[in-house]
Scaffold this active site. Structure first.
Site, mmCIF file in Angstrom:
data_model
loop_
_atom_site.group_PDB
_atom_site.id
_atom_site.type_symbol
_atom_site.label_atom_id
_atom_site.label_comp_id
_atom_site.label_asym_id
_atom_site.label_seq_id
_atom_site.Cartn_x
_atom_site.Cartn_y
_atom_site.Cartn_z
ATOM 1 N N ASP A 17 0.709 -1.702 -0.604
ATOM 2 C CA ASP A 17 0.459 0.036 -0.410
ATOM 3 C C ASP A 17 0.815 1.668 -0.077
ATOM 4 O O ASP A 17 0.674 1.771 0.795
ATOM 5 C CB ASP A 17 -0.841 0.089 0.736
ATOM 6 C CG ASP A 17 -1.879 -1.460 0.982
ATOM 7 O OD1 ASP A 17 -2.436 -1.869 0.207
ATOM 8 O OD2 ASP A 17 -2.130 -2.040 1.978
ATOM 9 N N GLU A 54 -11.448 -1.001 -3.490
ATOM 10 C CA GLU A 54 -11.076 -0.517 -2.288
ATOM 11 C C GLU A 54 -9.800 -0.123 -3.196
ATOM 12 O O GLU A 54 -9.616 -0.151 -3.773
ATOM 13 C CB GLU A 54 -9.792 -2.003 -1.412
ATOM 14 C CG GLU A 54 -8.887 -3.159 -1.751
ATOM 15 C CD GLU A 54 -8.873 -3.878 -0.867
ATOM 16 O OE1 GLU A 54 -9.346 -3.756 0.465
ATOM 17 O OE2 GLU A 54 -8.010 -4.604 -1.125
#
Length: 323
Positions: A30, A207
């Site tokens: 991420d 997401e």
């Protein structure tokens, strides 16, 4: 991941896209990138059960190519987290950095895997030091919260400012991606603001929103399908566009992203498995995409990649061809 992030123009060495281009310590999940006058800083999900409490980890690079570990943000899990959630998460997820008027705003997620008892917090830094990006952060507390039983999940934050307004997009699974207006000065929730849906797969896997403004249109990047399974990951990066930051976003066929639409930008190919967890940032005045992938040539370990964003004649983003 997340705004365009530039504060000062930085001339970095050119890099071809994908895997072979980057070196040093590029193990990451991420990624979110800040571009400074002397190099780049990445922020990423913390390591579970680490002595530092699973806080966001940082890396630095003088040229955007060779990276080194700079450590986790100190201080351990913010005290408000355990009080608010009633438990102490194993780590902090998907930090997202945004720069405005010399201050860096670092949004971060706290939750437990598979649950939407979650919250997004904010730290600020008035003088981010590329020599030690772990220092100078002040926690500002909770921005927004989701609870078990609600239809959204307060994780994977990304901020973009448009004119004199600021917006936070976020979400994972449940009913998809939400967006809420922020106070642009404090970075906290604007009084009375309510999260509104901008993309959904009806409970399916979506997401990691990130929004890019380009030539008067807005592009919403998301990740579909399964992260975090090494070689079994099926993550892929999807995109839609809209005339305004609040949507409605549609894919290249005209299908609304609120109805499961999305045009595939990047998926598994060759050694690069499950690319996703993406954010946009600006490099030398041009948009780039940061993301992680699982390297089939290295046991499926997660690695950083940076790629310049190009454009088709009809205004859709493209990435360089895979080797």
């Amino acid at each position: 991941m997340r705004r365009i992030l530039t504060i000062l123009t930085l001339s970095l060495a050119p890099a071809s896209a994908y895997a072979e281009a980057l070196g040093g310590n590029i193990y990451i999940h991420d990624p979110s990138i800040a571009v400074l006058d002397t190099g780049m800083v990445s922020f990423a999900t913390g390591v579970e059960r680490a002595p530092d409490g699973g806080m966001p980890r940082t890396k630095t690079s003088p040229d955007g190519i060779t990276w080194q570990e700079a450590g986790a943000l100190p201080g351990g899990m913010p005290k408000w987290v355990t009080t608010e959630l009633g438990f102490t998460p194993r780590n902090v997820w998907a930090p997202s950095v945004f720069a405005k008027d010399g201050t860096h705003y670092l949004y971060y997620s706290v939750s437990s895997f598979g649950h939407n008892d979650s919250a997004i917090g904010l730290m600020t830094n008035a003088a981010l030091d590329p020599a030690d990006p772990t220092q100078g952060w002040v926690d500002q507390g909770m921005v927004i919260r989701s609870h078990e039983g609600e239809d959204f999940n307060a994780i994977d934050p990304f901020r973009i400012d448009v004119g004199d307004k600021a917006y936070l997009s976020f979400g994972s699974f449940w009913d998809g991606i939400r967006q809420v207006e922020l106070d642009p000065a404090t970075g906290m929730l604007l009084d009375g603001a309510q999260p509104m849906p901008i993309a959904s797969r009806g409970g399916g896997a979506i997401e990691a929103p990130a929004i890019l403004e380009h030539d008067g249109q807005f592009y919403l990047f998301v990740s579909f399908d399964s992260c975090c399974r090494g070689r079994l990951s099926t993550y892929r990066i999807m995109v839609g566009r809209a005339d305004t930051v609040t949507g409605p976003y549609v894919d290249a066929t005209g299908k609304p992203m609120l109805d499961g639409g999305g045009t595939e930008l990047l998926a598994t190919k060759g050694r690069m498995i499950g690319p996703g967890g993406q954010e946009v940032f600006e490099r030398d005045g041009a948009p780039w995409l940061a993301f992680h992938f699982y390297d089939d040539d290295d046991g499926g370990r997660p690695k950083l990649e940076l790629a310049p964003i190009g454009w088709t004649d009809d205004g859709w983003p493209t990435l360089p061809a895979l080797d």
